[in-house]
Design a protein around this motif. Structure first.
Motif, PDB file in Angstrom:
ATOM      1  N   GLY A 193       0.805  -1.213   0.000  1.00 49.32           N
ATOM      2  CA  GLY A 193       0.000   0.000   0.000  1.00 49.32           C
ATOM      3  C   GLY A 193       0.836   1.261   0.000  1.00 49.32           C
ATOM      4  N   ARG A 194       2.006   1.221   0.634  1.00 48.40           N
ATOM      5  CA  ARG A 194       2.848   2.411   0.731  1.00 48.40           C
ATOM      6  C   ARG A 194       3.875   2.509  -0.392  1.00 48.40           C
ATOM      7  N   PHE A 195       4.377   1.355  -0.854  1.00 49.23           N
ATOM      8  CA  PHE A 195       5.475   1.375  -1.826  1.00 49.23           C
ATOM      9  C   PHE A 195       5.129   0.675  -3.135  1.00 49.23           C
ATOM     10  N   ARG A 196       3.938   0.086  -3.240  1.00 48.43           N
ATOM     11  CA  ARG A 196       3.388  -0.497  -4.461  1.00 48.43           C
ATOM     12  C   ARG A 196       4.017  -1.811  -4.884  1.00 48.43           C
ATOM     13  N   LEU A 197       5.047  -2.259  -4.199  1.00 48.71           N
ATOM     14  CA  LEU A 197       5.683  -3.535  -4.523  1.00 48.71           C
ATOM     15  C   LEU A 197       5.863  -4.333  -3.240  1.00 48.71           C
ATOM     16  N   PRO A 198       5.827  -5.664  -3.318  1.00 45.74           N
ATOM     17  CA  PRO A 198       6.058  -6.478  -2.121  1.00 45.74           C
ATOM     18  C   PRO A 198       7.524  -6.452  -1.702  1.00 45.74           C
ATOM     19  N   LYS A 199       7.773  -6.902  -0.486  1.00 44.32           N
ATOM     20  CA  LYS A 199       9.136  -6.851   0.044  1.00 44.32           C
ATOM     21  C   LYS A 199      10.109  -7.671  -0.787  1.00 44.32           C
ATOM     22  N   GLU A 200       9.664  -8.835  -1.265  1.00 47.40           N
ATOM     23  CA  GLU A 200      10.552  -9.685  -2.047  1.00 47.40           C
ATOM     24  C   GLU A 200      11.010  -8.976  -3.317  1.00 47.40           C
ATOM     25  N   ALA A 201      10.082  -8.266  -3.953  1.00 43.57           N
ATOM     26  CA  ALA A 201      10.445  -7.543  -5.166  1.00 43.57           C
ATOM     27  C   ALA A 201      11.396  -6.393  -4.857  1.00 43.57           C
ATOM     28  N   ILE A 202      11.196  -5.737  -3.708  1.00 47.01           N
ATOM     29  CA  ILE A 202      12.089  -4.645  -3.311  1.00 47.01           C
ATOM     30  C   ILE A 202      13.510  -5.176  -3.103  1.00 47.01           C
ATOM     31  N   LEU A 203      13.627  -6.304  -2.418  1.00 44.63           N
ATOM     32  CA  LEU A 203      14.950  -6.867  -2.163  1.00 44.63           C
ATOM     33  C   LEU A 203      15.616  -7.309  -3.462  1.00 44.63           C
ATOM     34  N   SER A 204      14.843  -7.893  -4.364  1.00 42.97           N
ATOM     35  CA  SER A 204      15.398  -8.298  -5.657  1.00 42.97           C
ATOM     36  C   SER A 204      15.868  -7.093  -6.454  1.00 42.97           C
ATOM     37  N   LEU A 205      15.057  -6.038  -6.448  1.00 48.53           N
ATOM     38  CA  LEU A 205      15.432  -4.820  -7.153  1.00 48.53           C
ATOM     39  C   LEU A 205      16.667  -4.181  -6.533  1.00 48.53           C
ATOM     40  N   THR A 206      16.742  -4.203  -5.208  1.00 51.39           N
ATOM     41  CA  THR A 206      17.915  -3.641  -4.529  1.00 51.39           C
ATOM     42  C   THR A 206      19.177  -4.390  -4.904  1.00 51.39           C
ATOM     43  N   ASP A 207      19.095  -5.709  -5.000  1.00 53.17           N
ATOM     44  CA  ASP A 207      20.260  -6.497  -5.412  1.00 53.17           C
ATOM     45  C   ASP A 207      20.731  -6.096  -6.806  1.00 53.17           C
ATOM     46  N   GLU A 208      19.777  -5.824  -7.703  1.00 53.26           N
ATOM     47  CA  GLU A 208      20.143  -5.444  -9.063  1.00 53.26           C
ATOM     48  C   GLU A 208      20.813  -4.070  -9.109  1.00 53.26           C
ATOM     49  N   LEU A 209      20.375  -3.171  -8.237  1.00 54.44           N
ATOM     50  CA  LEU A 209      20.864  -1.797  -8.284  1.00 54.44           C
ATOM     51  C   LEU A 209      21.928  -1.489  -7.242  1.00 54.44           C
ATOM     52  N   ALA A 210      22.261  -2.479  -6.405  1.00 49.17           N
ATOM     53  CA  ALA A 210      23.147  -2.211  -5.266  1.00 49.17           C
ATOM     54  C   ALA A 210      24.487  -1.648  -5.699  1.00 49.17           C
ATOM     55  N   GLU A 211      25.048  -2.156  -6.779  1.00 48.78           N
ATOM     56  CA  GLU A 211      26.363  -1.696  -7.213  1.00 48.78           C
ATOM     57  C   GLU A 211      26.345  -0.218  -7.583  1.00 48.78           C
ATOM     58  N   VAL A 212      25.225   0.246  -8.137  1.00 48.57           N
ATOM     59  CA  VAL A 212      25.116   1.647  -8.541  1.00 48.57           C
ATOM     60  C   VAL A 212      24.764   2.539  -7.357  1.00 48.57           C
ATOM     61  N   LEU A 213      23.906   2.030  -6.462  1.00 47.81           N
ATOM     62  CA  LEU A 213      23.401   2.864  -5.373  1.00 47.81           C
ATOM     63  C   LEU A 213      24.290   2.868  -4.142  1.00 47.81           C
ATOM     64  N   SER A 214      25.094   1.831  -3.947  1.00 48.05           N
ATOM     65  CA  SER A 214      25.934   1.773  -2.748  1.00 48.05           C
ATOM     66  C   SER A 214      26.985   2.869  -2.801  1.00 48.05           C
ATOM     67  N   PRO A 215      27.183   3.592  -1.726  1.00 47.35           N
ATOM     68  CA  PRO A 215      28.142   4.707  -1.735  1.00 47.35           C
ATOM     69  C   PRO A 215      29.573   4.211  -1.848  1.00 47.35           C
ATOM     70  N   ALA A 216      30.370   4.958  -2.599  1.00 48.17           N
ATOM     71  CA  ALA A 216      31.791   4.621  -2.747  1.00 48.17           C
ATOM     72  C   ALA A 216      32.578   5.240  -1.603  1.00 48.17           C
ATOM     73  N   THR A 217      32.228   4.860  -0.386  1.00 46.26           N
ATOM     74  CA  THR A 217      32.903   5.396   0.793  1.00 46.26           C
ATOM     75  C   THR A 217      32.750   4.414   1.936  1.00 46.26           C
ATOM     76  N   SER A 218      33.675   4.466   2.855  1.00 50.63           N
ATOM     77  CA  SER A 218      33.610   3.608   4.039  1.00 50.63           C
ATOM     78  C   SER A 218      33.085   4.373   5.253  1.00 50.63           C
ATOM     79  N   ARG A 219      32.613   5.605   5.043  1.00 55.74           N
ATOM     80  CA  ARG A 219      32.120   6.403   6.155  1.00 55.74           C
ATOM     81  C   ARG A 219      30.806   5.824   6.666  1.00 55.74           C
ATOM     82  N   SER A 220      30.556   6.041   7.940  1.00 54.50           N
ATOM     83  CA  SER A 220      29.335   5.541   8.539  1.00 54.50           C
ATOM     84  C   SER A 220      28.161   6.436   8.173  1.00 54.50           C
TER      85      SER A 220
END
Length: 320
Positions: A24-51
């Motif tokens: 209802g809030r994000f239009r996709l189920p959690k499984e789809a969100i996690l799958s999509l995150t895996d696909e985009l993680a390399e692009v979205l993950s910050p290139a830094t070790s800062r917290s």
């Protein structure tokens, strides 16, 4: 003295809501969100070790929340625990990452040669050899001053197979199709046995069938009725797209961005729409379904008679 940085509470959204509330809030189920995150993680993950960097899954959820509501960025930030600036960056990064996944749209038209697409249209609407229904819709941005006329082609199951989002709103639908890669490749014979279905604003071609403008016989009327039923799937798909992602709808707001960013958001939402359709994700029950009824702002041009297209239309008419 330097002001101490304050970090908002970034609770794990996947743990806060159950799956129904999450859709209802994000239009996709959690499984789809996690799958999509895996696909985009390399692009979205910050290139830094800062917290305190923003996790990729939170960036995806932030963008989905914006697409789903079209509300102000600070209101989205209050939901996900981010500042307005962070929400803006997340929407931009996710939109850009998704729009770069355009190869999943079959611009090479190989997917359109698959017989199951034709079988779906024939089984659901009784219209033979259809490889897609085509239409355009306007997406308004920059405080209603500019718009983009977006061309879409979809299958019988309302999955988009092609999206063109680069022409201004003043461009007529017929101009877009003949100057698009789909139109050029179909004209060159990329699909030998199959055609798109378009309304009367489109030119009649051997690969693009339109209704008879002034039906004179019972056969022509039956053809027009079957054509309307089959082509209406693209109108329902556009309505579903705008209902699922309210950032395109008047009730949700308008996209107050420059055209380049709007194009990225359009392509991102089209890809997410396909994900939802393939996973059988229904709309939340409290969302009204929007039927696409958007007349072209310009009168349809007078198309010259296309003899091969007219012959094919006459042959198809005999099917009814």
């Amino acid at each position: 003295m330097r002001r101490e940085r304050v970090f908002r509470d970034r609770s794990n959204l996947l743990e806060i809501y159950n799956n129904e509330d999450f859709i209802g809030r994000f239009r996709l189920p959690k499984e789809a969100i996690l799958s999509l995150t895996d696909e985009l993680a390399e692009v979205l993950s910050p290139a830094t070790s800062r917290s305190h960097s923003i996790p990729a899954v939170l960036q995806v959820c932030t963008a989905l929340k914006f697409y789903a509501t079209g509300t102000f960025l600070n209101a989205v930030g209050d939901t996900v625990g981010l500042s307005k600036a962070s929400v803006s960056r997340a929407v931009y990064r996710v939109s850009r990452a998704l729009s770069n996944k355009l190869p999943q749209f079959p611009n090479h038209l190989a997917e359109l040669n698959k017989a199951n697409i034709k079988r779906q249209f024939a089984a659901m609407y009784g219209f033979p050899n259809v490889i897609g229904a085509i239409d355009c819709t306007h997406i308004v941005n920059r405080k209603h001053v500019l718009s983009i006329n977006v061309q879409v082609v979809c299958e019988a199951n309302m999955i988009f197979t092609n999206v063109v989002a680069r022409w201004p709103g003043s461009t007529h639908d017929s101009f877009i199709v003949v100057h698009s890669s789909v139109g050029n490749r179909l004209e060159a014979g990329a699909v030998r046995d199959g055609w798109l279905l378009g309304d009367s604003g489109y030119p009649l071609r051997r690969w693009l069938l339109t209704p008879f403008p002034n039906p004179q016989s019972a056969e022509q009327m039956r053809y027009n009725d079957a054509h309307t039923r089959a082509r209406s799937v693209v109108e329902r798909a556009i309505g579903l797209l705008k209902c699922r992602w309210c950032c395109f709808d008047v009730s949700g707001g308008r996209l107050l961005y420059q055209p380049k960013k709007v194009r990225q958001i359009i392509m991102a939402c089209a890809i997410l729409h396909n994900m939802a359709q393939r996973n059988g994700v229904a709309l939340p029950p409290d969302l009204p379904y929007l039927q696409h009824e958007e007349p072209d702002p310009h009168p349809p041009p007078q198309h010259e008679r296309h003899h091969q297209g007219a012959r094919i239309r006459e042959e198809v008419m005999q099917h009814f």
